[in-house]
Design a protein around this motif. Structure first.
Motif, short mmCIF file in Angstrom:
data_model
loop_
_atom_site.label_atom_id
_atom_site.label_comp_id
_atom_site.label_asym_id
_atom_site.label_seq_id
_atom_site.Cartn_x
_atom_site.Cartn_y
_atom_site.Cartn_z
N LYS A 105 -2.39 -5.66 -3.40
CA LYS A 105 -1.27 -6.57 -3.67
C LYS A 105 -1.41 -7.18 -5.06
O LYS A 105 -0.44 -7.22 -5.85
N PRO A 165 6.42 -5.57 0.43
CA PRO A 165 5.46 -5.15 1.46
C PRO A 165 5.87 -3.83 2.10
O PRO A 165 7.05 -3.48 2.17
N TYR A 191 1.41 -2.67 0.14
CA TYR A 191 2.40 -3.14 -0.82
C TYR A 191 2.79 -1.99 -1.75
O TYR A 191 2.02 -1.03 -1.93
#
Length: 343
Positions: free
Chosen positions: A60, A82, A103
């Motif tokens: 992420k 996401p 992600y």
């Protein structure tokens, strides 16, 4: 799907059925889903010597960093969303109460036919477009943040000399001459870095090491009327914070790999008109060295990929590419040796 924008995707989500006419591209560190209007890049959960994508939190963070860094020179980077999975169904975006498993970086999808490497294969790149590209890169480099990490001869030598790891492959798969090219180039590189380490540090001290793209080759450029750069290095700052000559050396080497020596000269001439990256005569020697290093690394990558694949056609492709880059590296070394009295 073409009616959706990125905000709609974030809210409602894209489901597996939305990608039925899409395609998948894969590298050793990522997957890229190409759909109508969008591209979605997902990082593989891997840890290598030069990067770490092993946890969801790291992926992420690096998706967000990729978005931020690439927005410095490209408007195709849209968002980080996401990736979720509900009842066996994969979803990009969607309601926040769904479980997040990964992600992705969301980009506008560009026309593959406009990618510079594809155009070079067709001999369809004009002088005007290369001058425009050079002007854009010079402007970006002029405004890029200066970095001041000191030059290390040990690090420099280890980067070049890692080509020795494919020396046996070169001998067995390509022939003894390629094995000799590797040995001779390593000897030359060690002597070159010893001779020029002072100048390499001077360039850092004078602000020529900057936070730039880091992976500026023809496969990472779309050649529209206004060129689009993409996919800069986000996973390792050292690979991106480099001498500006090392950056443009990659693209010039790449053009010369396609036997477009004149276009490489056009690009470099236009670039230096707009950014004085060559400060002393010695810098031209450094530029040739940087091109040899870029060819060195590309040769090693293809040799490793040849050893890893079991597909006969892919093996032949990577074998041929490794040979081409090794010959190009040897050409740079020979040119530098021929003009060694200018150092």
């Amino acid at each position: 799907m073409e009616e959706k924008d990125v905000h709609d995707i974030a809210w409602r989500g894209l489901y597996a059925n939305d990608f039925i006419h899409g395609s998948l591209e894969e590298t050793h560190i990522s997957w890229v889903i190409l759909a109508k209007g969008f591209a979605f890049k997902i990082k593989k959960p891997v840890r290598l010597s030069f990067l770490d994508f092993s946890t969801l939190a790291l992926r992420k963070k690096l998706c967000e960093k990729e978005l931020m860094l690439n927005r410095r020179f490209s408007n195709i980077y849209l968002d980080v969303l996401p990736v979720r999975k509900v009842q066996g169904q994969w979803i990009i975006g969607g309601p926040s109460d769904m479980h997040t498993v990964d992600y992705c970086v969301v980009m506008k999808r560009m026309a593959t036919a406009k990618r510079l490497d594809k155009l070079l294969q067709k001999n369809a790149v004009s002088v005007v477009s290369l001058k425009t590209l050079a002007a854009d890169i010079a402007l970006f480099h002029n405004n890029a943040q200066q970095t001041f990490r000191s030059f290390s001869i040990d690090t420099g030598s280890s980067i070049f000399n890692d080509i020795e790891s494919v020396s046996e492959f070169a001998r067995d798969a390509l022939g003894i001459r390629y094995h000799e090219i590797i040995r001779e180039s390593i000897e030359w590189s060690d002597a070159f870095l010893t001779r020029h380490q002072g100048r390499l540090q001077q360039r850092i001290d004078s602000g020529m090491q900057r936070d730039v793209h880091g992976d500026l080759h023809s496969g990472n450029i779309f050649l529209y009327t206004k060129p689009v750069l993409f996919d800069c290095i986000e996973f390792n700052d050292v690979y991106r914070q480099i001498d500006v000559l090392y950056e443009v050396a990659f693209l010039c080497m790449d053009l010369e790999r396609f036997n477009q020596w004149q276009l490489a000269d056009v690009f470099l001439t236009e670039y230096v008109k707009r950014f004085s990256a060559f400060q002393q005569p010695e810098d031209y020697s450094l530029f040739i060295y940087f091109k040899s290093l870029r060819a060195n690394i590309r040769a090693k990558v293809h040799a490793e990929q040849c050893r890893q694949t079991h597909d006969t056609h892919e093996q032949q492709y990577h074998r041929d590419e490794a040979a081409k880059y090794l010959k190009l590296m040897a050409k740079y070394v020979a040119r530098k040796l021929a003009y060694a009295h200018h150092d």
